[in-house]
Each structure stands twice: as C-alpha cells, then as structure tokens.
Design a protein around this motif. Structure first.
Motif, PDB file in Angstrom:
ATOM      1  N   THR A 349       0.810  -1.224   0.000  1.00 43.78           N
ATOM      2  CA  THR A 349       0.000   0.000   0.000  1.00 43.78           C
ATOM      3  C   THR A 349       0.840   1.270   0.000  1.00 43.78           C
ATOM      4  N   GLU A 350       2.076   1.168   0.541  1.00 43.76           N
ATOM      5  CA  GLU A 350       2.883   2.390   0.650  1.00 43.76           C
ATOM      6  C   GLU A 350       4.325   2.047   0.999  1.00 43.76           C
ATOM      7  N   ILE A 351       5.241   2.895   0.519  1.00 38.83           N
ATOM      8  CA  ILE A 351       6.638   2.836   0.945  1.00 38.83           C
ATOM      9  C   ILE A 351       6.973   4.211   1.513  1.00 38.83           C
ATOM     10  N   LYS A 352       7.561   4.245   2.693  1.00 44.14           N
ATOM     11  CA  LYS A 352       7.916   5.545   3.251  1.00 44.14           C
ATOM     12  C   LYS A 352       9.233   5.451   4.020  1.00 44.14           C
ATOM     13  N   ARG A 353       9.815   6.611   4.263  1.00 47.82           N
ATOM     14  CA  ARG A 353      11.080   6.675   4.980  1.00 47.82           C
ATOM     15  C   ARG A 353      10.841   6.407   6.464  1.00 47.82           C
ATOM     16  N   SER A 354      11.758   5.632   7.078  1.00 48.45           N
ATOM     17  CA  SER A 354      11.687   5.354   8.507  1.00 48.45           C
ATOM     18  C   SER A 354      13.108   5.408   9.060  1.00 48.45           C
ATOM     19  N   GLY A 355      13.530   6.588   9.489  1.00 47.69           N
ATOM     20  CA  GLY A 355      14.906   6.768   9.932  1.00 47.69           C
ATOM     21  C   GLY A 355      15.869   6.542   8.776  1.00 47.69           C
ATOM     22  N   ASN A 356      16.835   5.668   8.967  1.00 44.63           N
ATOM     23  CA  ASN A 356      17.788   5.356   7.895  1.00 44.63           C
ATOM     24  C   ASN A 356      17.274   4.269   6.951  1.00 44.63           C
ATOM     25  N   ASN A 357      16.130   3.691   7.279  1.00 39.43           N
ATOM     26  CA  ASN A 357      15.574   2.605   6.479  1.00 39.43           C
ATOM     27  C   ASN A 357      14.339   3.050   5.702  1.00 39.43           C
ATOM     28  N   LEU A 358      13.802   2.119   4.950  1.00 41.83           N
ATOM     29  CA  LEU A 358      12.538   2.301   4.261  1.00 41.83           C
ATOM     30  C   LEU A 358      11.517   1.355   4.869  1.00 41.83           C
ATOM     31  N   LYS A 359      10.294   1.794   4.952  1.00 42.76           N
ATOM     32  CA  LYS A 359       9.234   0.977   5.526  1.00 42.76           C
ATOM     33  C   LYS A 359       8.219   0.642   4.445  1.00 42.76           C
ATOM     34  N   VAL A 360       7.977  -0.652   4.230  1.00 43.80           N
ATOM     35  CA  VAL A 360       7.009  -1.111   3.242  1.00 43.80           C
ATOM     36  C   VAL A 360       5.759  -1.573   3.974  1.00 43.80           C
ATOM     37  N   ASN A 361       4.663  -0.885   3.726  1.00 42.81           N
ATOM     38  CA  ASN A 361       3.383  -1.274   4.333  1.00 42.81           C
ATOM     39  C   ASN A 361       2.608  -2.157   3.358  1.00 42.81           C
ATOM     40  N   PHE A 362       2.020  -3.236   3.853  1.00 46.35           N
ATOM     41  CA  PHE A 362       1.237  -4.115   2.986  1.00 46.35           C
ATOM     42  C   PHE A 362       0.085  -4.713   3.773  1.00 46.35           C
ATOM     43  N   SER A 363      -0.926  -5.169   3.049  1.00 44.59           N
ATOM     44  CA  SER A 363      -2.110  -5.723   3.708  1.00 44.59           C
ATOM     45  C   SER A 363      -2.405  -7.118   3.177  1.00 44.59           C
ATOM     46  N   LYS A 364      -3.016  -7.943   4.039  1.00 47.95           N
ATOM     47  CA  LYS A 364      -3.439  -9.290   3.660  1.00 47.95           C
ATOM     48  C   LYS A 364      -4.752  -9.583   4.365  1.00 47.95           C
ATOM     49  N   GLU A 365      -5.794  -9.803   3.579  1.00 47.99           N
ATOM     50  CA  GLU A 365      -7.120 -10.103   4.119  1.00 47.99           C
ATOM     51  C   GLU A 365      -7.512  -9.087   5.195  1.00 47.99           C
ATOM     52  N   ASN A 366      -7.345  -7.807   4.831  1.00 49.00           N
ATOM     53  CA  ASN A 366      -7.726  -6.670   5.685  1.00 49.00           C
ATOM     54  C   ASN A 366      -6.865  -6.522   6.939  1.00 49.00           C
ATOM     55  N   GLU A 367      -5.774  -7.291   7.022  1.00 49.41           N
ATOM     56  CA  GLU A 367      -4.832  -7.112   8.127  1.00 49.41           C
ATOM     57  C   GLU A 367      -3.595  -6.394   7.603  1.00 49.41           C
ATOM     58  N   ASN A 368      -3.169  -5.358   8.311  1.00 44.47           N
ATOM     59  CA  ASN A 368      -2.036  -4.544   7.876  1.00 44.47           C
ATOM     60  C   ASN A 368      -0.741  -5.017   8.531  1.00 44.47           C
ATOM     61  N   SER A 369       0.319  -5.037   7.723  1.00 47.49           N
ATOM     62  CA  SER A 369       1.651  -5.408   8.212  1.00 47.49           C
ATOM     63  C   SER A 369       2.672  -4.476   7.575  1.00 47.49           C
ATOM     64  N   SER A 370       3.904  -4.573   8.040  1.00 50.20           N
ATOM     65  CA  SER A 370       4.964  -3.758   7.447  1.00 50.20           C
ATOM     66  C   SER A 370       6.303  -4.419   7.680  1.00 50.20           C
ATOM     67  N   VAL A 371       7.281  -3.999   6.885  1.00 51.13           N
ATOM     68  CA  VAL A 371       8.655  -4.470   7.055  1.00 51.13           C
ATOM     69  C   VAL A 371       9.587  -3.306   6.783  1.00 51.13           C
ATOM     70  N   GLU A 372      10.640  -3.202   7.571  1.00 51.04           N
ATOM     71  CA  GLU A 372      11.648  -2.161   7.352  1.00 51.04           C
ATOM     72  C   GLU A 372      12.895  -2.785   6.746  1.00 51.04           C
ATOM     73  N   ALA A 373      13.511  -2.057   5.812  1.00 49.46           N
ATOM     74  CA  ALA A 373      14.719  -2.556   5.154  1.00 49.46           C
ATOM     75  C   ALA A 373      15.559  -1.393   4.657  1.00 49.46           C
ATOM     76  N   GLU A 374      16.835  -1.672   4.491  1.00 45.04           N
ATOM     77  CA  GLU A 374      17.747  -0.637   3.978  1.00 45.04           C
ATOM     78  C   GLU A 374      17.423  -0.286   2.533  1.00 45.04           C
ATOM     79  N   LYS A 375      17.092  -1.319   1.727  1.00 39.96           N
ATOM     80  CA  LYS A 375      16.761  -1.119   0.312  1.00 39.96           C
ATOM     81  C   LYS A 375      15.433  -1.802  -0.001  1.00 39.96           C
TER      82      LYS A 375
END
Length: 576
Positions: A349-375
């Motif tokens: 759903t979205e990629i945004k900056r999170s400190g020195n990392n990037l945060k990828v937001n995603f959803s599955k069956e109306n449940e929201n999750s995210s993961v942070e990564a350098e790239k």
C-alpha cells in the motif's frame, strides 16, 4: 628473421576466430609477449600475444574479419627485411572471396536478386541475432541501438545477474567447505571485485556482439529510432544529428523495461528496480523485495546468500506463478529455511522513509503489516518498450502496450516484423533470439515458425529451476488425462557428492500414449538438464524412449531417466 602470426587455436572445438581489434598498426614496433590483437570466438574475446619481436609489416586479416585456426593473420619482420617469401608462404587470399565461399546461402540470395535493405531496431539478444541472420541471407543490414549492444540481457539482465549469483554460490560453498573435508579461514565478499568481474564479463560479451556484427558487415547506428512512414525511420543519433533511413523490411526488437507500479513512495531514494539492484555500492544489510516472480526470487536467492536479511512480498498466494506449483512450494520452503521471510497474498500500500531505512506497508485479508529494510527492490514484471517508435503513425496494431504479430513474427503491416519482449509473447532472451531468426528467414521468402511448446524456462535459484511444457495445473485445466513420475535428487549419487540433494525431477506424460508433455526440474544444473526435456517435447518422445536411452553414471542427468521410470512406477533407485 620475420615470422607469420596466425589465428591461434584456443580450444578443442575452435575452428575459426574473428579479429576484434588490433593493438598495433602496420609499421609499429612489436615486442615478443606483447598483446598484438584480440580474437573473438563463440562470443568471447581473448587477447593474443606476439610470438616474436619486430615491426608489424603487414596485417592480413582486418578488424571484423574471420580466419581459420592456424591461418596467417599478420607478418612481423625487421624494418628492412624482404617479406615477399613470407607473404607467399602465408597464402593470404582476398578476405571478401573467402567469406563469400563460406556463405553459399548469401550467394544464392544475391544470384536470385533477393537481397533487400533490412533495418533492425534494437541490438539485444533478439535484434543482433536477427541482424546477423539477415546478413547471412544476403541482405544489406542496418541495426539501430540507442544504448549498449547486447540489450538488457547482456548489460543489466541475464548475464550480470548470473555473474553475481555465481559469486554468491561460490561464497556459500566456501563457507560450508568443512562439510566436504576442506577447512578454510574466515571468508568474506570483496563486493568491489565482484562488481569489477561483472563489468569485465559484460564488456567481453558486448565486445563479442560488436565483433560479430562487424564481421557480418552490419552497419550500426547509435540513436533513437522513430517511424516516419512504412518504409522509413528517422534516427536521432547519439553523437549528434538526425539520419533518415529507408528500408524494404524492418524488424522491431526494442525489448522491455521494468514495470514500476503506482505505489506511494516508489520514487524514494533507496527504492530500485532490477538494474539498480545490480549496482549497489555495498551489500545491503536488509532488502525488501516487492514481487515473488522470477526476478524477485533470483534476487532473494542472491542477497540471502550474501548475508542480507531478505523479505519478499507477493500479491498472489504463491511465488513463481509460471512454475509448477510443487516446485515453487519446494523453493518457498527452501528460502524460508534460509531465513527469507515470504509474504504471499499481500498487497503493498505504501513505501515511506523510517529513519535510515525504508518501511514497506502491505495488507493481507484486511490485516495490515509492514517491514523495514535498507533497500527496496520493485520486481513485479516488465512492460514492452515501444514508446519512442511512433508505430501508431504507420498503422501497426498494438494491444495492451505490445506489438501484435503472427507466427511468422510479422505485424499487420506486410514489411514490418517485431520480435522479443516488445511483442509480449514470451519475455525470455532465448525466445527473442529464435524469433529473430524466424523473422529474418521469413523476410527472405522462407516459411518458418516458432514452436512455443518446446521453449524452456530457467530460474537461477539454489538449486536451479528449469521447466518445459505444461504443468500439472495446466494439465488439469485442459482436462488432459495424465500421469506423473517424480525422482528425488536425494537418491542421486552425483547430487549427494555435490552436496545438493534438495529437489526433484518431475515428468508429466499422457496417460495412454505416454508422450512427454512437461518436464519440471529443481536440481543442481537444472538449467543445463532441461535441454533433454525440450528435445523430448520437440520430438514428441515417449517415456519409453527416455528409458531406453542409456544415461551416463554418475551424473545428475541419470535422474531424468529415473523420473521417466517413475512414470511407469518402476524406478530402480528409489521405492516406488
């Protein structure tokens, strides 16, 4: 005393080589052991050293020309030495006559006055092959390329990706070498040198393409082509100026580009496509990969082996959608076991900056999750690259962004052909090359087609994946009465020796006739093994014909025969 420099024999199967470039000009001094010229053979470039010191008195084979092994290519002698006897001894004949004698097809076309002016747009694996085949058939050929020869495949696709994967594979093997009785100290990756090797190999192969085009007298124009009419294009040249080029027939081979979805934040620094992922300045500590297709999973394999924390986010309920589901499930489990987090059925759903990392937001069956990564790598497919061509001006039919062609690779306009990714048919380099040959031969009046059912697909995971023909899922969809034979690589001696026992060879055959309909492999060197499967489909071979073909032992390939035996429930090296 003078000497004759010859075309070296650089391998058992080499019969001739092409002079890519001379490092010296006629009249220049040459020292023994100094690089004299580069020779191209089988798309590889090798440096050849001078055998004696002296003056380069005569070049007998010019750049771009071909000579047979041990045939004279130059004469080195003293400045005042008489070289008439050496010239006579060399037996050098006019290079044009030699080439014409070696190309009866070209002679025949010219005698029948079938020679045409053929233009090829795009110098990738489809375009340069189409240009060479057109030249072999006696046509005057011009190739237009806006960037580097070799296209995506050689420069930012197949070749550089596999170079990095090979380095990662060797790195992993060395780290685990104690398992096979070899103890080494601390092992680390020199990323700078890995990147240098990638560049060197790419440069050699691109240089080889350049030499092959030159040898076949294909004129190359660097620039961006656009149609002006059904018989002319305009090229905005890279160096400067605009050139109008007329043609009798044209082959469009402009390839594809990474598809970038309209995800908020996709343009942030650190979010890359596959090209960017090949050129990281350092190995990322962590990487999130959007897309679990072939490109995404190959990069997941690469970076997980290099020590990155890898997360894959895929919209479909499984990874590797084109691959037989049993195989893709095995790969998913293997990657998960290596620490790769695989999230399927998820929509980013979205990629945004999170400190020195990037945060990828995603959803599955109306449940929201995210993961942070350098790239973040966006690898959700590719789209045809036809934007600059202006094909609409000349009435070429386009559907869903790709150029429509028939089985002869011809568009709806008689003298205009298209091949490769821009047709949207099957986005593989080897398909583009074969389509290039098909287009060139049909332009020459032949009546040839491509058999898509025998085209293999390869994925360079660890172990490798390769497949040809239909999957079990496709067999069920088509209501085909089929049966399956599966042989586990854990029961194969060579796999055990190599420490690569994960995987299977799976053969799908018609239940009644036992004609082979599909072959799916997850194994060491699967991408080499699949050729037997492709040939089996091409020849409409049966399971019995594989079984009665003696396979060498100990090899990975003998597991192919065991899988065929398993179709009949009589495998010899496992319990049926």
């Amino acid at each position: 005393m003078g000497c004759i420099e010859v075309m070296p024999k650089l391998g058992l199967t080499m019969t001739e080589g092409q002079i890519e470039s001379w490092h010296k000009s006629e009249g220049e001094e040459v020292k023994k052991g100094e690089v004299l010229f580069d020779v191209t053979t089988d798309k590889l470039t090798n440096e050849v050293e001078a055998r004696e010191s002296g003056i380069l008195r005569k070049i007998l084979v010019k750049e771009g020309e071909t000579a047979k092994c041990l045939e004279a290519v130059a004469i080195i002698a003293g400045a005042d030495e008489d070289i008439s006897d050496l010239l006579k001894e060399s037996g050098a004949e006019d290079s044009e006559q030699k080439k014409e004698k070696q190309n009866p097809e070209k002679q025949e076309n010219q005698q029948k006055n079938l020679s045409k002016k053929v233009v090829v747009i795009g110098g990738g694996p489809g375009g340069y092959i189409a240009a060479i085949r057109s030249a072999q058939l006696g046509h005057k050929v011009i190739l237009v390329e806006k960037e580097e020869l070799g296209g995506t495949c050689l420069n930012v696709g197949c070749i550089p990706t596999k170079v990095l994967l090979h380095s990662a594979e060797v790195f992993t093997e060395i780290k685990n070498s104690s398992d096979i009785g070899i103890d080494v100290g601390d092992v680390s990756i020199n990323w700078g040198n890995v990147q240098k090797r990638k560049g060197k190999i790419t440069k050699k192969l691109v240089s080889g393409v350049k030499g092959l085009l030159s040898a076949n007298k294909v004129k190359v124009i660097k620039g961006i082509a656009g149609f002006k009419s059904k018989s002319s294009i305009e090229v905005v040249k890279k160096d400067s100026g605009v050139e109008k080029v007329d043609f009798d027939d044209i082959i469009i081979s402009t390839g594809s580009l990474p598809f970038i979805p309209p995800i908020p934040g996709v343009d942030l620094d650190g979010v890359v496509d596959s090209t960017g992922a090949l050129n990281f300045e350092s190995i990322p500590d962590s990487i999130a990969i959007i897309g679990g297709g072939v490109i995404g999973i190959e990069f997941a394999t690469l970076f997980s082996e290099l020590g990155s924390k890898v997360t894959v986010v895929e919209m479909l309920p499984f990874i590797l959608p084109p691959i037989d589901r049993q195989i893709s499930d095995l790969v998913s489990n293997k990657l998960a076991g290596q620490g790769v987090a695989i999230n399927t059925g998820c929509r980013v759903t979205e990629i945004k900056r999170s400190g020195n990392n990037l945060k990828v937001n995603f959803s599955k069956e109306n449940e929201n999750s995210s993961v942070e990564a350098e790239k973040v790598l966006v690898a959700i497919g590719r789209r045809p690259n036809i934007k600059d061509l202006d094909v609409d001006k000349i009435g070429v039919k386009v559907e869903k962004g790709h150029i429509c062609v028939d089985d002869k690779m011809k568009t709806n306009v008689d003298n205009i052909y298209a091949i490769g990714d821009c047709t949207g048919k099957n986005m593989l380099a080897h398909v583009a090359s074969e389509q290039g040959v098909i287009a060139a031969e049909n332009i020459s009046g032949k009546n040839v087609f491509i058999d898509y059912k025998t085209i293999p697909a390869c994925v360079y995971t660890k172990p490798e994946i390769a497949s040809v023909g239909i999957t079990e899922e496709q067999a069920r969809e088509k209501n085909i009465d089929y049966k399956v034979g599966i042989f586990p690589m854990a029961a194969n001696g060579k796999s055990m020796i190599s420490g690569e026992t994960e995987g299977i060879i799976k053969i799908i055959s018609h239940k009644k006739t036992e004609e082979i309909l599909g072959v799916h492999i997850l194994a060491l060197r699967a991408t080499d093994l699949i050729t037997e499967g492709a040939l089996a489909l091409r020849l409409e071979a049966t399971v019995d014909e594989i079984i009665t073909t003696v396979h060498a032992h100990p090899t990975i390939g003998e597991a192919f025969k065991e899988a065929a035996l398993a179709v009949q429930k009589r495998a010899l090296n496992m319990v049926n």
